[in-house]
Design a protein around this motif. Structure first.
Motif, PDB file in Angstrom:
ATOM      1  N   UNK A  78      37.974  38.162   5.262  1.00 17.63           N
ATOM      2  CA  UNK A  78      37.644  36.805   4.832  1.00 17.63           C
ATOM      3  C   UNK A  78      36.513  36.835   3.812  1.00 17.63           C
ATOM      4  N   UNK A  79      36.414  35.758   3.043  1.00 21.87           N
ATOM      5  CA  UNK A  79      35.271  35.609   2.135  1.00 21.87           C
ATOM      6  C   UNK A  79      34.038  35.290   2.967  1.00 21.87           C
ATOM      7  N   UNK A  80      32.917  35.889   2.642  1.00 27.57           N
ATOM      8  CA  UNK A  80      31.700  35.718   3.437  1.00 27.57           C
ATOM      9  C   UNK A  80      30.647  35.010   2.609  1.00 27.57           C
ATOM     10  N   UNK A  81      30.153  33.882   3.127  1.00 29.10           N
ATOM     11  CA  UNK A  81      29.061  33.133   2.499  1.00 29.10           C
ATOM     12  C   UNK A  81      27.871  33.111   3.447  1.00 29.10           C
ATOM     13  N   UNK A  82      26.675  33.087   2.876  1.00 32.72           N
ATOM     14  CA  UNK A  82      25.462  33.083   3.695  1.00 32.72           C
ATOM     15  C   UNK A  82      24.474  32.069   3.147  1.00 32.72           C
ATOM     16  N   UNK A  83      23.935  31.213   4.015  1.00 32.44           N
ATOM     17  CA  UNK A  83      22.895  30.273   3.622  1.00 32.44           C
ATOM     18  C   UNK A  83      21.801  30.261   4.682  1.00 32.44           C
ATOM     19  N   UNK A 103      39.625  27.990  -2.052  1.00 34.22           N
ATOM     20  CA  UNK A 103      39.921  29.428  -1.885  1.00 34.22           C
ATOM     21  C   UNK A 103      41.149  29.624  -1.004  1.00 34.22           C
ATOM     22  N   UNK A 104      41.215  28.856   0.071  1.00 33.23           N
ATOM     23  CA  UNK A 104      42.362  29.003   0.968  1.00 33.23           C
ATOM     24  C   UNK A 104      43.642  28.470   0.310  1.00 33.23           C
ATOM     25  N   UNK A 105      43.479  27.395  -0.441  1.00 33.84           N
ATOM     26  CA  UNK A 105      44.635  26.799  -1.110  1.00 33.84           C
ATOM     27  C   UNK A 105      45.228  27.748  -2.148  1.00 33.84           C
ATOM     28  N   UNK A 106      44.381  28.428  -2.909  1.00 32.01           N
ATOM     29  CA  UNK A 106      44.842  29.286  -3.990  1.00 32.01           C
ATOM     30  C   UNK A 106      45.212  30.692  -3.520  1.00 32.01           C
ATOM     31  N   UNK A 107      44.376  31.226  -2.579  1.00 30.42           N
ATOM     32  CA  UNK A 107      44.546  32.642  -2.222  1.00 30.42           C
ATOM     33  C   UNK A 107      44.829  32.875  -0.741  1.00 30.42           C
ATOM     34  N   UNK A 108      44.924  31.799   0.055  1.00 24.58           N
ATOM     35  CA  UNK A 108      45.114  31.913   1.494  1.00 24.58           C
ATOM     36  C   UNK A 108      44.048  32.830   2.121  1.00 24.58           C
ATOM     37  N   UNK A 109      42.851  32.726   1.589  1.00 26.53           N
ATOM     38  CA  UNK A 109      41.747  33.552   2.078  1.00 26.53           C
ATOM     39  C   UNK A 109      40.757  32.672   2.846  1.00 26.53           C
ATOM     40  N   UNK A 110      40.488  33.041   4.078  1.00 27.32           N
ATOM     41  CA  UNK A 110      39.564  32.267   4.913  1.00 27.32           C
ATOM     42  C   UNK A 110      38.114  32.517   4.511  1.00 27.32           C
ATOM     43  N   UNK A 111      37.234  31.628   4.965  1.00 23.13           N
ATOM     44  CA  UNK A 111      35.815  31.737   4.635  1.00 23.13           C
ATOM     45  C   UNK A 111      34.977  31.769   5.909  1.00 23.13           C
ATOM     46  N   UNK A 112      34.092  32.738   5.988  1.00 25.59           N
ATOM     47  CA  UNK A 112      33.103  32.813   7.064  1.00 25.59           C
ATOM     48  C   UNK A 112      31.765  32.373   6.487  1.00 25.59           C
ATOM     49  N   UNK A 113      31.126  31.417   7.142  1.00 25.08           N
ATOM     50  CA  UNK A 113      29.815  30.941   6.701  1.00 25.08           C
ATOM     51  C   UNK A 113      28.766  31.360   7.714  1.00 25.08           C
ATOM     52  N   UNK A 114      27.795  32.152   7.267  1.00 23.51           N
ATOM     53  CA  UNK A 114      26.681  32.553   8.121  1.00 23.51           C
ATOM     54  C   UNK A 114      25.490  31.642   7.829  1.00 23.51           C
ATOM     55  N   UNK A 115      24.990  30.982   8.856  1.00 28.75           N
ATOM     56  CA  UNK A 115      23.843  30.079   8.720  1.00 28.75           C
ATOM     57  C   UNK A 115      22.680  30.660   9.519  1.00 28.75           C
ATOM     58  N   UNK A 116      21.694  31.204   8.801  1.00 26.76           N
ATOM     59  CA  UNK A 116      20.516  31.747   9.463  1.00 26.76           C
ATOM     60  C   UNK A 116      19.581  30.604   9.843  1.00 26.76           C
ATOM     61  N   UNK A 117      18.950  30.727  11.020  1.00 35.73           N
ATOM     62  CA  UNK A 117      18.040  29.698  11.547  1.00 35.73           C
ATOM     63  C   UNK A 117      18.752  28.343  11.650  1.00 35.73           C
ATOM     64  N   UNK A 118      19.931  28.374  12.222  1.00 34.76           N
ATOM     65  CA  UNK A 118      20.762  27.164  12.286  1.00 34.76           C
ATOM     66  C   UNK A 118      20.082  26.023  13.046  1.00 34.76           C
ATOM     67  N   UNK A 119      19.138  26.360  13.926  1.00 33.95           N
ATOM     68  CA  UNK A 119      18.439  25.312  14.672  1.00 33.95           C
ATOM     69  C   UNK A 119      17.601  24.417  13.763  1.00 33.95           C
ATOM     70  N   UNK A 120      17.337  24.878  12.535  1.00 36.03           N
ATOM     71  CA  UNK A 120      16.534  24.085  11.604  1.00 36.03           C
ATOM     72  C   UNK A 120      17.377  23.080  10.802  1.00 36.03           C
ATOM     73  N   UNK A 121      18.685  23.144  10.962  1.00 36.74           N
ATOM     74  CA  UNK A 121      19.542  22.132  10.343  1.00 36.74           C
ATOM     75  C   UNK A 121      19.258  20.770  10.970  1.00 36.74           C
ATOM     76  N   UNK A 122      19.146  19.744  10.128  1.00 30.57           N
ATOM     77  CA  UNK A 122      19.004  18.379  10.638  1.00 30.57           C
ATOM     78  C   UNK A 122      20.342  17.912  11.201  1.00 30.57           C
ATOM     79  N   UNK A 123      20.314  16.776  11.870  1.00 25.54           N
ATOM     80  CA  UNK A 123      21.551  16.232  12.430  1.00 25.54           C
ATOM     81  C   UNK A 123      22.567  15.937  11.324  1.00 25.54           C
ATOM     82  N   UNK A 124      22.101  15.417  10.198  1.00 25.74           N
ATOM     83  CA  UNK A 124      23.020  15.091   9.103  1.00 25.74           C
ATOM     84  C   UNK A 124      23.636  16.352   8.520  1.00 25.74           C
ATOM     85  N   UNK A 125      22.866  17.429   8.448  1.00 28.78           N
ATOM     86  CA  UNK A 125      23.405  18.696   7.949  1.00 28.78           C
ATOM     87  C   UNK A 125      24.454  19.254   8.908  1.00 28.78           C
ATOM     88  N   UNK A 126      24.161  19.187  10.202  1.00 30.39           N
ATOM     89  CA  UNK A 126      25.118  19.671  11.193  1.00 30.39           C
ATOM     90  C   UNK A 126      26.378  18.810  11.201  1.00 30.39           C
TER      91      UNK A 126
END
Length: 450
Positions: A78-83, A103-126
């Protein structure tokens, strides 16, 4: 061309901190956490088979959360993204989701999103992230030092597997340190570093399960120690290591899981009559900067809840310690606080008072609240005689032994009992007294009608 464009990736890696350079690249290099990534374990099998689901890594710093995410990045199709949740906003999340859909529409490739310190996301971000996770547009991997059950929105938690990582052992840290000492390409293998055994033991112990902390201290010690002119060896002693990592890092957040876990252990140690454990957790909280007033309040509650009338002095000692915190303050107040914790831990235990109020509160809610019996009502107001208030009340001091039988509960609760004294400590005396007065009136044992 910017100022840094000419710096090669190899040069960047070379100049990175030792902890970053020595980060494991494969599961075989990963040290510790055998319960989750050991041979045959579920997460290891999922990573190796590239069959992952959304998950949140939860554990103390330096235990491998980000490392596991990077290993997944290297082992997935899968494609890997990190924020990072500290710097990313809702716009960044929407951009990742939009690109994942395309990406999935064009290449049927899934995306994994890594979120470091996810507890710091606000409610709106989550909330912005939730639909994409729910629909499977992205596979979420979060990392947090805080309990996600408290710090992450319930919908996200319910769609993710919580994977808890624990502090590394001293043995784990020694393996990591020795690997850094011998690795020529990424570690300190080319610097001829020698470790005294007691220095290695000290570093592995005081790093408190944090691999990053251990490697940072090791690198500082190696870089600041001059090599021997004759042999070129950098000799690291206990004194050098102690200077490079002077204080054990405490994993403690006064609003987080460590706060609740430690105060829970403190209370349960006192309840379990272990004064050594009680003093240890008290010291741990005070060292971490916990509010001493909070600790004092918990000791007062515990003295009443779990010691109660088995030793009524426990509440007095706890209250005195709380007063000492107010009047003296730290560091001196830690002494009366320790005295109170030890007294409570070693006192006989009874929760009879606690049980009594709980049962009485339940009956207040469940049973009809009838009027106070007429002979117990206030008779000091004008017209009391006409209303019959207070008439028929028997003054106990007018009777032998200072006791006379009469009804005190409302009629519908007559014969109900809430307080059953134990046979521990001073409650033995209370039990004997109640037995005596009941026998005197022909009613049998305390708390039981014959």
């Amino acid at each position: 061309m910017d100022l840094f464009s000419s710096i090669s990736e190899e040069q960047r890696q070379k100049e990175a901190p030792l902890a970053a350079r020595m980060r494991p690249r494969t599961l075989n290099e990963f040290v510790g956490q055998d319960e989750i990534v050991g041979t045959g374990r579920l997460l290891r099998r999922a990573i190796e088979a590239d069959r992952l689901t959304s998950m949140i890594f939860y554990g103390p710093p330096g235990t491998g959360k980000t490392t596991l995410a990077k290993i997944i990045a290297e082992n997935t199709s899968s494609h890997f993204e990190s924020i990072n949740a500290v710097t990313a906003g809702v716009a960044d999340i929407r951009k990742v989701i939009s690109e994942a859909k395309e990406r999935y529409k064009l290449y049927q490739k899934k995306t994994i999103l890594f979120v470091d310190e996810i507890h710091r996301f606000s409610k709106s971000q989550q909330d912005a992230l939730l639909p994409a996770v729910e629909e499977g547009t992205i596979l979420l991997i979060g990392a947090t030092t805080e309990n996600p059950l408290y710090e992450v929105n319930s919908p996200l938690v319910s769609r993710s597997r919580i994977i808890r990582l624990f502090s590394l052992t001293a043995a784990n840290l020694k393996v990591i340190i020795n690997a850094a000492l011998t690795d020529v390409k990424r570690g300190l293998g080319g610097m001829q570093v020698e470790f005294d055994a007691d220095a290695l033991d000290h570093l592995a112990n005081i790093a408190n399960g944090d691999a990053r902390m251990a490697l940072n201290a090791l690198e500082l010690a190696a870089l600041t120690t001059k090599p021997d002119p004759a042999t070129g060896i950098r000799h690291l002693t206990l004194a050098i290591i102690s200077d490079c990592i002077q204080q054990r890092p405490l994993v403690y957040d006064k609003d987080g899981q460590a706060h609740y876990d430690t105060i829970s252990a403190f209370i349960k140690s006192m309840r379990g009559s272990d004064p050594d454990a009680a003093v240890y957790y008290l010291a741990r909280m005070l060292t971490a900067g916990e509010d001493p007033k909070f600790i004092a309040r918990r000791m007062m509650i515990h003295a009443a809840e779990d010691v109660g009338n088995a030793d009524p002095r426990a509440l007095l000692v706890a209250t005195a310690a709380a007063q000492a915190v107010e009047m003296v303050g730290l560091p001196e107040a830690q002494i009366p606080m320790a005295q109170a914790a030890i007294y409570i831990a070693t006192a006989p235990k009874s929760n009879a008072s606690c049980q009594a109020i709980h049962q009485a509160m339940a009956e207040v809610q469940q049973e009809e609240n009838q009027l106070v019996p007429s002979h117990l009502r206030d008779s000091s107001h004008p017209g009391a005689q006409k209303l019959g208030d207070g008439i028929g009340y028997r003054y106990p001091h007018d009777y032998e032994g200072g006791y006379v039988e009469q009804d005190y509960l409302p009629a519908n609760l007559k014969g109900h009992h809430y307080y059953e004294p134990s046979e521990r400590g001073y409650e033995q005396t209370i039990r004997e007294y109640l037995r005596k007065i009941k026998a005197f009136t022909g009613l049998g044992e305390a708390g039981k009608d014959e």
